[in-house]
Each structure stands twice: as C-alpha cells, then as structure tokens.
Design a protein around this motif. Structure first.
Motif, PDB file in Angstrom:
ATOM      1  N   ALA A  11       0.836  -1.196   0.000  1.00  0.00           N
ATOM      2  CA  ALA A  11       0.000   0.000   0.000  1.00  0.00           C
ATOM      3  C   ALA A  11       0.868   1.242   0.000  1.00  0.00           C
ATOM      4  N   VAL A  12       0.456   2.245  -0.786  1.00  0.00           N
ATOM      5  CA  VAL A  12       1.260   3.453  -0.910  1.00  0.00           C
ATOM      6  C   VAL A  12       1.393   4.153   0.430  1.00  0.00           C
ATOM      7  N   GLY A  13       0.292   4.270   1.170  1.00  0.00           N
ATOM      8  CA  GLY A  13       0.355   4.951   2.454  1.00  0.00           C
ATOM      9  C   GLY A  13       1.337   4.294   3.398  1.00  0.00           C
ATOM     10  N   ALA A  14       1.331   2.967   3.442  1.00  0.00           N
ATOM     11  CA  ALA A  14       2.257   2.254   4.315  1.00  0.00           C
ATOM     12  C   ALA A  14       3.685   2.457   3.870  1.00  0.00           C
ATOM     13  N   MET A  15       3.913   2.450   2.567  1.00  0.00           N
ATOM     14  CA  MET A  15       5.260   2.648   2.045  1.00  0.00           C
ATOM     15  C   MET A  15       5.788   4.013   2.434  1.00  0.00           C
ATOM     16  N   LEU A  16       4.951   5.041   2.270  1.00  0.00           N
ATOM     17  CA  LEU A  16       5.393   6.389   2.577  1.00  0.00           C
ATOM     18  C   LEU A  16       5.642   6.566   4.068  1.00  0.00           C
ATOM     19  N   ALA A  17       4.796   5.940   4.881  1.00  0.00           N
ATOM     20  CA  ALA A  17       4.990   6.049   6.320  1.00  0.00           C
ATOM     21  C   ALA A  17       6.283   5.369   6.740  1.00  0.00           C
ATOM     22  N   LEU A  18       6.524   4.190   6.203  1.00  0.00           N
ATOM     23  CA  LEU A  18       7.730   3.469   6.564  1.00  0.00           C
ATOM     24  C   LEU A  18       8.980   4.162   6.068  1.00  0.00           C
ATOM     25  N   SER A  19       8.864   4.913   4.972  1.00  0.00           N
ATOM     26  CA  SER A  19      10.047   5.576   4.431  1.00  0.00           C
ATOM     27  C   SER A  19      10.598   6.600   5.398  1.00  0.00           C
ATOM     28  N   ALA A  20       9.722   7.180   6.218  1.00  0.00           N
ATOM     29  CA  ALA A  20      10.166   8.205   7.144  1.00  0.00           C
ATOM     30  C   ALA A  20      11.142   7.664   8.175  1.00  0.00           C
ATOM     31  N   CYS A  21      10.998   6.379   8.524  1.00  0.00           N
ATOM     32  CA  CYS A  21      11.894   5.815   9.516  1.00  0.00           C
ATOM     33  C   CYS A  21      13.060   5.091   8.871  1.00  0.00           C
ATOM     34  N   GLY A  22      13.097   5.097   7.525  1.00  0.00           N
ATOM     35  CA  GLY A  22      14.257   4.521   6.840  1.00  0.00           C
ATOM     36  C   GLY A  22      14.390   3.038   7.027  1.00  0.00           C
ATOM     37  N   GLY A  23      13.280   2.331   7.120  1.00  0.00           N
ATOM     38  CA  GLY A  23      13.323   0.892   7.322  1.00  0.00           C
ATOM     39  C   GLY A  23      14.132   0.190   6.284  1.00  0.00           C
ATOM     40  N   GLY A  24      14.951  -0.771   6.670  1.00  0.00           N
ATOM     41  CA  GLY A  24      15.740  -1.552   5.740  1.00  0.00           C
ATOM     42  C   GLY A  24      17.066  -0.926   5.405  1.00  0.00           C
ATOM     43  N   GLY A  25      17.342   0.327   5.856  1.00  0.00           N
ATOM     44  CA  GLY A  25      18.555   1.026   5.487  1.00  0.00           C
ATOM     45  C   GLY A  25      19.811   0.397   6.042  1.00  0.00           C
ATOM     46  N   ASP A  26      19.726  -0.269   7.200  1.00  0.00           N
ATOM     47  CA  ASP A  26      20.911  -0.826   7.842  1.00  0.00           C
ATOM     48  C   ASP A  26      21.021  -2.330   7.654  1.00  0.00           C
ATOM     49  N   SER A  27      20.127  -2.937   6.905  1.00  0.00           N
ATOM     50  CA  SER A  27      20.150  -4.379   6.753  1.00  0.00           C
ATOM     51  C   SER A  27      21.205  -4.796   5.746  1.00  0.00           C
ATOM     52  N   GLU A  28      21.637  -6.042   5.864  1.00  0.00           N
ATOM     53  CA  GLU A  28      22.608  -6.576   4.919  1.00  0.00           C
ATOM     54  C   GLU A  28      21.929  -6.857   3.588  1.00  0.00           C
ATOM     55  N   PRO A  29      22.615  -6.625   2.461  1.00  0.00           N
ATOM     56  CA  PRO A  29      21.993  -6.899   1.158  1.00  0.00           C
ATOM     57  C   PRO A  29      21.670  -8.375   1.008  1.00  0.00           C
ATOM     58  N   ALA A  30      20.581  -8.652   0.302  1.00  0.00           N
ATOM     59  CA  ALA A  30      20.178 -10.046   0.082  1.00  0.00           C
ATOM     60  C   ALA A  30      21.149 -10.751  -0.839  1.00  0.00           C
ATOM     61  N   ALA A  31      21.807  -9.991  -1.707  1.00  0.00           N
ATOM     62  CA  ALA A  31      22.743 -10.575  -2.670  1.00  0.00           C
ATOM     63  C   ALA A  31      23.684  -9.485  -3.145  1.00  0.00           C
ATOM     64  N   THR A  32      24.719  -9.884  -3.848  1.00  0.00           N
ATOM     65  CA  THR A  32      25.631  -8.923  -4.441  1.00  0.00           C
ATOM     66  C   THR A  32      25.949  -9.334  -5.872  1.00  0.00           C
ATOM     67  N   ALA A  33      26.297  -8.331  -6.676  1.00  0.00           N
ATOM     68  CA  ALA A  33      26.697  -8.572  -8.056  1.00  0.00           C
ATOM     69  C   ALA A  33      28.188  -8.312  -8.185  1.00  0.00           C
ATOM     70  N   GLU A  34      28.682  -8.342  -9.420  1.00  0.00           N
ATOM     71  CA  GLU A  34      30.094  -8.087  -9.660  1.00  0.00           C
ATOM     72  C   GLU A  34      30.489  -6.723  -9.111  1.00  0.00           C
ATOM     73  N   GLY A  35      31.678  -6.648  -8.513  1.00  0.00           N
ATOM     74  CA  GLY A  35      32.146  -5.414  -7.924  1.00  0.00           C
ATOM     75  C   GLY A  35      31.582  -5.144  -6.555  1.00  0.00           C
ATOM     76  N   GLY A  36      30.908  -6.152  -5.956  1.00  0.00           N
ATOM     77  CA  GLY A  36      30.341  -5.976  -4.620  1.00  0.00           C
ATOM     78  C   GLY A  36      29.105  -5.099  -4.580  1.00  0.00           C
ATOM     79  N   VAL A  37      28.444  -4.937  -5.711  1.00  0.00           N
ATOM     80  CA  VAL A  37      27.238  -4.100  -5.761  1.00  0.00           C
ATOM     81  C   VAL A  37      26.082  -4.827  -5.080  1.00  0.00           C
ATOM     82  N   PRO A  38      25.461  -4.221  -4.068  1.00  0.00           N
ATOM     83  CA  PRO A  38      24.368  -4.891  -3.351  1.00  0.00           C
ATOM     84  C   PRO A  38      23.108  -4.978  -4.188  1.00  0.00           C
TER      85      PRO A  38
END
Length: 267
Positions: A11-38
């Motif tokens: 839901a857009v409203g939930a996405m926008l609300a969660l964006s304010a707290c920066g959820g997921g910003g400190d988590s480890e990437p699920a995968a990486t590509a060449e050059g260590g790109v997350p």
C-alpha cells in the motif's frame, strides 16, 4: 531479453509512512553482483518505474520496453545479472520508500534530478536532458503561457511539470492527475484543454496520435538521473561507469535514435 514485470502490492500509504523511519537502510543486502554491488534479489537488478511513460518505459506485446529500459539493461549486463521491473507509484520512488523497503535496487522513471529529491534518494550522473512542454488539441492551441488563460491544464502528480504549472500558469486552472495517461485521456475527452509534462513524452504522443500538437517548450534545464538508495556508492559507481561507456562507445546514440528518431543533443 525478456523483462519480467512485477506489480507492486505494498500500500502506498504504508510505504510512505515506513520511508520516514528509513526501514531496511541498515540491513545486509540479500545478494551482491560483480564489484560488490548490493542487490535486493539474487541474479536480478530490480528496477522501479511508473508505467506508462512512452517512450521511456511502457508495455508493448506483454513486455516492458523503452529508452530507460534499454539504459538499465546495459547496467544489468555490466553487473552480470538480468533486469526485473517493478511498477510502483511515482511517489514511492521520489520519497525513497521503494529503496528503504528494499523494493528495488534502482529507479528509472524519466526522473528529474532536483535538490528536494536528492534529500531522499541518490542519483546517478545525468543521462538525459529534458524540458517541459505543453500539449493541446489541434483546434485549441497555445503558443505561450499567456495563451493558457482560462485553460484547464492537466499535470501529473509529483512531477516538476506540476510544480512549474502551479507556480507560473496563474491564469489557468491546474488539475492534478495520478499519471500521464490519465492526463492525456482528460485532454482527449475535453476535461482538460492542455497537458504539461516532459517534452520527450509529449512530442512522442503528438507524433503517434492525430489531432494533437505541442504548443510550446519550456526551457527548464532539467536532467534525468537513475535513482538509488542514498549512499549506495557501489551502485552509483556501476551506473555512472555504464553511462560513460555507453556514450563513449556510441551505444547511447544508437538507443537514443531508436526511441526518438534523432541524434542526441551535443553536450
């Protein structure tokens, strides 16, 4: 290359609300590509966009195609993965919600780089020069802003075109629409007298639809950038390097000519 389209279901409203707290910003990437790109998904460069915005990104014969799609395909190739496209409301991209919730790695949505957006998301180097334009029907044209007096002008929510119209078209009624197709439909059926949006999409529409014409361009000095999570240095490096390589080896010009039937402007 077949590009899978994933429809966003958060839901857009939930996405926008969660964006304010920066959820997921400190988590480890699920995968990486060449050059260590997350990456948020193994083997995929997940791209957020907002359909439809022809000729930058739109559906044709069950596939998402366009100028932006081809540019990001080149980034995916550099990273050794395939592009997967997520269709999401424009605001979830520009507010950073799509990145903070790991919905996508990059965003390619004919998105103008602005100071306000740079507060929420990171950008690549500019890859496309754009201005605003005003589209009308052939039988009710406008050659400048003064001619828009008493016009109903449709503009897309969250865009620089809406900002410009609100600030400068004082004698017109500015009507906000969720996306470009809705504003164009309003012009077509008489609910709007004009539409303001980026010149590339409006010239494309006029060229492919009888009875419409671009009245005038507005030189705003805008440039598009590929969006990404702030401080994602590895992704920015990969995207910027790809853009430079495309321009140096002539591939950028080929892609540009394919979608706009002309040479790209000289920088």
């Amino acid at each position: 290359m077949k590009r899978r389209l994933t429809l966003a279901t958060v839901a857009v409203g939930a996405m926008l609300a969660l964006s304010a707290c920066g959820g997921g910003g400190d988590s480890e990437p699920a995968a990486t590509a060449e050059g260590g790109v997350p990456l948020v998904k193994e083997g995929k460069l997940t791209t957020c966009t907002h359909l439809s915005y022809q000729p930058f990104q739109f559906e044709k014969d069950g596939e998402v195609v366009g100028f932006d799609v081809d540019i990001v395909d080149a980034v995916a190739k550099k990273l050794g993965v395939e592009q997967e496209i997520v269709n999401t409301p424009f605001e979830t991209i520009t507010t950073g919600a799509a990145f903070n919730q790991d919905q996508c790695d990059v965003a390619a949505a004919a998105m103008t780089i602005t100071p306000e957006r740079e507060e929420a998301i990171g950008f690549s180097e500019p890859y496309f020069a754009a201005n605003q334009a005003v589209l009308t029907k052939d039988d009710k044209t406008a050659k400048d802003a003064d001619a828009l007096k008493d016009f109903k002008v449709g503009a897309q929510a969250g865009t620089t075109g809406l900002d410009y119209a609100t600030e400068n078209f004082k004698d017109a009624e500015v009507i906000t629409y969720e996306d470009l197709p809705l504003s164009l439909e309003a012009l077509k059926n008489g609910q709007a007298d004009a539409v303001i949006n980026d010149n590339g999409v409006l010239y494309d529409y006029a060229a492919n639809n009888d009875g419409f014409a671009v009245g005038f361009d507005i030189d705003t000095g805008e440039h598009y950038g590929i969006g990404m999570k702030q401080d994602n240095a590895e992704m920015k490096k990969a995207v910027d390097e790809t853009l430079k390589e495309l321009k140096d080896n002539g591939e950028y010009a080929k892609i540009y000519k394919e979608w706009f039937n002309q040479e790209p402007p000289k920088e």
